[in-house]
Design a protein around this motif. Structure first.
Motif, PDB file in Angstrom:
ATOM      1  N   VAL A 104     -11.912   8.608  20.542  1.00 13.77           N
ATOM      2  CA  VAL A 104     -11.818   8.438  19.085  1.00 13.77           C
ATOM      3  C   VAL A 104     -13.052   7.690  18.591  1.00 13.77           C
ATOM      4  O   VAL A 104     -13.401   6.634  19.132  1.00 13.77           O
ATOM      5  N   GLY A 105     -13.714   8.215  17.570  1.00 17.14           N
ATOM      6  CA  GLY A 105     -14.845   7.527  16.947  1.00 17.14           C
ATOM      7  C   GLY A 105     -14.316   6.724  15.768  1.00 17.14           C
ATOM      8  O   GLY A 105     -13.578   7.250  14.926  1.00 17.14           O
ATOM      9  N   VAL A 106     -14.666   5.437  15.714  1.00 16.37           N
ATOM     10  CA  VAL A 106     -14.100   4.549  14.683  1.00 16.37           C
ATOM     11  C   VAL A 106     -15.202   4.021  13.774  1.00 16.37           C
ATOM     12  O   VAL A 106     -16.291   3.664  14.232  1.00 16.37           O
ATOM     13  N   HIS A 107     -14.885   3.960  12.480  1.00 18.43           N
ATOM     14  CA  HIS A 107     -15.789   3.350  11.504  1.00 18.43           C
ATOM     15  C   HIS A 107     -15.684   1.827  11.642  1.00 18.43           C
ATOM     16  O   HIS A 107     -14.580   1.270  11.637  1.00 18.43           O
ATOM     17  N   HIS A 108     -16.829   1.160  11.772  1.00 23.55           N
ATOM     18  CA  HIS A 108     -16.837  -0.277  12.031  1.00 23.55           C
ATOM     19  C   HIS A 108     -16.066  -1.082  10.964  1.00 23.55           C
ATOM     20  O   HIS A 108     -15.304  -2.000  11.295  1.00 23.55           O
ATOM     21  N   ILE A 109     -16.278  -0.728   9.712  1.00 25.32           N
ATOM     22  CA  ILE A 109     -15.615  -1.479   8.634  1.00 25.32           C
ATOM     23  C   ILE A 109     -14.113  -1.192   8.602  1.00 25.32           C
ATOM     24  O   ILE A 109     -13.303  -2.087   8.325  1.00 25.32           O
ATOM     25  N   GLU A 110     -13.745   0.027   8.934  1.00 25.96           N
ATOM     26  CA  GLU A 110     -12.318   0.354   9.060  1.00 25.96           C
ATOM     27  C   GLU A 110     -11.710  -0.557  10.141  1.00 25.96           C
ATOM     28  O   GLU A 110     -10.592  -1.054   9.995  1.00 25.96           O
ATOM     29  N   ASP A 154     -25.467   5.213   9.164  1.00 24.02           N
ATOM     30  CA  ASP A 154     -25.116   4.957   7.760  1.00 24.02           C
ATOM     31  C   ASP A 154     -23.854   5.712   7.333  1.00 24.02           C
ATOM     32  O   ASP A 154     -23.786   6.248   6.243  1.00 24.02           O
ATOM     33  N   TRP A 155     -22.866   5.738   8.152  1.00 22.85           N
ATOM     34  CA  TRP A 155     -21.596   6.420   7.892  1.00 22.85           C
ATOM     35  C   TRP A 155     -20.888   5.732   6.715  1.00 22.85           C
ATOM     36  O   TRP A 155     -20.480   4.575   6.837  1.00 22.85           O
ATOM     37  N   PRO A 156     -20.706   6.419   5.581  1.00 21.35           N
ATOM     38  CA  PRO A 156     -20.032   5.767   4.456  1.00 21.35           C
ATOM     39  C   PRO A 156     -18.541   5.571   4.736  1.00 21.35           C
ATOM     40  O   PRO A 156     -17.903   6.460   5.309  1.00 21.35           O
ATOM     41  N   LEU A 157     -18.003   4.436   4.324  1.00 17.76           N
ATOM     42  CA  LEU A 157     -16.585   4.134   4.537  1.00 17.76           C
ATOM     43  C   LEU A 157     -15.739   5.138   3.750  1.00 17.76           C
ATOM     44  O   LEU A 157     -16.063   5.506   2.627  1.00 17.76           O
ATOM     45  N   GLY A 158     -14.633   5.573   4.364  1.00 18.91           N
ATOM     46  CA  GLY A 158     -13.699   6.448   3.668  1.00 18.91           C
ATOM     47  C   GLY A 158     -14.049   7.919   3.760  1.00 18.91           C
ATOM     48  O   GLY A 158     -13.411   8.752   3.110  1.00 18.91           O
ATOM     49  N   THR A 159     -15.084   8.266   4.551  1.00 22.98           N
ATOM     50  CA  THR A 159     -15.420   9.698   4.696  1.00 22.98           C
ATOM     51  C   THR A 159     -15.183  10.141   6.134  1.00 22.98           C
ATOM     52  O   THR A 159     -15.115   9.318   7.017  1.00 22.98           O
ATOM     53  N   ARG A 162      -6.280   6.748   4.279  1.00 22.39           N
ATOM     54  CA  ARG A 162      -6.659   7.036   2.874  1.00 22.39           C
ATOM     55  C   ARG A 162      -7.140   5.763   2.203  1.00 22.39           C
ATOM     56  O   ARG A 162      -6.360   4.898   1.809  1.00 22.39           O
ATOM     57  N   LEU A 163      -8.464   5.645   2.112  1.00 20.58           N
ATOM     58  CA  LEU A 163      -9.078   4.472   1.513  1.00 20.58           C
ATOM     59  C   LEU A 163      -9.769   4.877   0.226  1.00 20.58           C
ATOM     60  O   LEU A 163     -10.364   5.950   0.140  1.00 20.58           O
ATOM     61  N   GLU A 164      -9.704   3.992  -0.746  1.00 20.09           N
ATOM     62  CA  GLU A 164     -10.424   4.257  -1.996  1.00 20.09           C
ATOM     63  C   GLU A 164     -11.291   3.036  -2.290  1.00 20.09           C
ATOM     64  O   GLU A 164     -10.776   1.932  -2.488  1.00 20.09           O
ATOM     65  N   ILE A 165     -12.606   3.238  -2.275  1.00 15.23           N
ATOM     66  CA  ILE A 165     -13.506   2.107  -2.542  1.00 15.23           C
ATOM     67  C   ILE A 165     -13.625   1.943  -4.052  1.00 15.23           C
ATOM     68  O   ILE A 165     -14.072   2.857  -4.746  1.00 15.23           O
ATOM     69  N   ILE A 166     -13.220   0.784  -4.550  1.00 16.43           N
ATOM     70  CA  ILE A 166     -13.280   0.593  -6.012  1.00 16.43           C
ATOM     71  C   ILE A 166     -14.473  -0.286  -6.415  1.00 16.43           C
ATOM     72  O   ILE A 166     -14.828  -0.354  -7.571  1.00 16.43           O
ATOM     73  N   GLY A 167     -15.076  -0.945  -5.445  1.00 14.84           N
ATOM     74  CA  GLY A 167     -16.257  -1.763  -5.750  1.00 14.84           C
ATOM     75  C   GLY A 167     -17.093  -1.978  -4.502  1.00 14.84           C
ATOM     76  O   GLY A 167     -16.549  -2.058  -3.399  1.00 14.84           O
TER      77      GLY A 167
END
Ligand code: KG4
Ligand code: ZN
Length: 367
Positions: free
Chosen positions: A140-146, A362-367, A183-188
């Motif tokens: 499994v590949g994981v996003h660091h910020i996740e 540079d993997w954007p969070l939530g994608t 399911r993440l939604e970046i609001i800021g």
């Protein structure tokens, strides 16, 4: 090599380990989420952890490179990659040993595949791919910020969605709505420097060293938050952040004082700077929590280790009838247990990676 927990013994190199594992027999098949090996090498910590059933930390070994990078005043990417190469085998062996399990017991491998320093990420990703292939384990590949966000699920197991999370790390500052797992939604987000980056740059300007966050926090305890009047970028009507103006204000203040031969009260400046960062983080988070109807707010990332931020945010949310969940210090900064936890939830959703998994700087969070 400095380990947070456990000791590393001299072990055969990467290639030898893979050769050995190819010849050993696999243990009985287990549910994929039973014993996950997590790996984290995105920056200057080599870490491996074993997580049981997605929530019980059996081991979380962290080898920090901080002392190596300190003399350069920040992380040197090339050195970080080399250190990860040197350390990863010993760190993984220690994590398995501390967990009291062997390779045969593992049921999946989760690895940080981005964002971060690409050369550093590649060490963990290559190791994880080799091990997963050799052991025929799901990868499994994981996003660091996740991963940072999921450190909260290791802290409090019963969290109900929707949640709001303030992410404050060395490279990222986000306000994130968590609608459900995956399911993440970046609001800021920050428009320039991340909160941790601002701490590190101001600490360097004050001659404190690296990493700057803990050093500023310590010095700030001896100073007054009213010592210096520093700007806050409110960016009205938006949940975005900006810390570069504040950083420049501190640098200008220091330069002016130097030119005029005036003395700077460093502890007061550290306290006033920290207050300016925390003030904006708190006000935006409280407003977002109100407007998102989030009863529970999570705090994540290295800056979440800041005691002043934790305390002030907890008080501000409580005054509004909301509650703050924040991981213990060791789960705030980079570690593999949080990666294994986020990896567990990806695995449960069937989000496994193929052998072409790559490091994405540079993997954007939530994608
Ligand atoms: O999440 P992290 O360990 O690594 C990244 O993913 O970036 O965060 C590291 C950042 C650094 O900028 C460091 O100065 C900051 O977290 N940090 C702190 C504290 N401890 C670490 N900032 C403020 N106060 C702290 N106590
Ligand atoms: Zn991090």
């Amino acid at each position: 090599m400095a380990l947070w927990r456990g000791r590393c013994r001299k072990r055969p190199g990467l290639v030898e380990v893979f050769t050995l594992t190819l010849f050993s027999l696999r243990g009985p098949a287990r549910e994929a989420g039973r014993f996950i090996l997590g790996l984290e090498t995105s920056c200057d910590e080599t870490s491996a952890a074993v997580l049981k059933d997605g929530k019980e930390i059996l081991s979380n070994v962290i080898s920090s490179q901080i002392t190596t990078h300190q003399r350069f005043g920040g992380v040197v990417p090339e050195i970080a990659s080399r250190k990860h190469m040197e350390n990863i085998t010993g760190v993984v062996d220690s994590a398995l040993e501390e967990a009291g399990i062997g390779w045969d017991d593992l049921t999946a491998i989760a690895v940080t595949s981005g964002p971060g320093l690409v050369g550093a990420l590649l060490v963990g990703v290559a190791y994880a791919k080799g091990a997963a292939m050799a052991r025929k384990l799901p990868l499994v590949g994981v996003h660091h910020i996740e991963g940072h966000i999921y450190a909260n699920l290791l802290t409090e197991r019963e969290l109900s969605f929707p949640l709001l999370c303030l992410v404050v790390s060395g490279g990222h500052t986000h306000l994130v709505r968590l609608l459900e797992h995956g399911r993440l939604e970046i609001i800021g987000s920050t428009r320039d420097d991340a909160a941790g980056e601002a701490f590190d740059k101001v600490a360097r300007a004050l001659g404190l060293g690296y990493p700057g966050g803990p050093l500023i926090e310590k010095l700030a305890r001896e100073g007054s938050i009213e010592a210096y009047d520093l700007p806050r970028a409110w960016l009205e009507g938006s949940y975005d952040f900006s810390f570069s103006g504040l950083k420049s204000a501190v640098l200008n203040l220091l330069n002016r004082a130097k030119q005029r031969g005036e003395e700077i009260h460093k502890a007061g400046l550290a306290a006033s700077f920290q207050e300016a960062v925390v003030d904006v983080l708190i006000q935006k988070t409280c407003r977002a929590a109100r407007e998102s109807n989030a009863e529970t707010v999570l705090l994540a990332g290295g800056v979440a280790a800041n005691g002043y931020l934790r305390e002030r945010l907890r008080e501000a949310l409580a005054a509004d009838g909301r509650r703050l969940v924040v991981p213990p210090l060791i789960l705030c900064t980079d570690n593999a247990a949080m990666i294994a936890c986020a990896g567990y939830h990806r695995l449960m959703r069937g989000e496994t990676a193929a052998v072409d998994l790559n490091a994405v700087a540079d993997w954007p969070l939530g994608t």
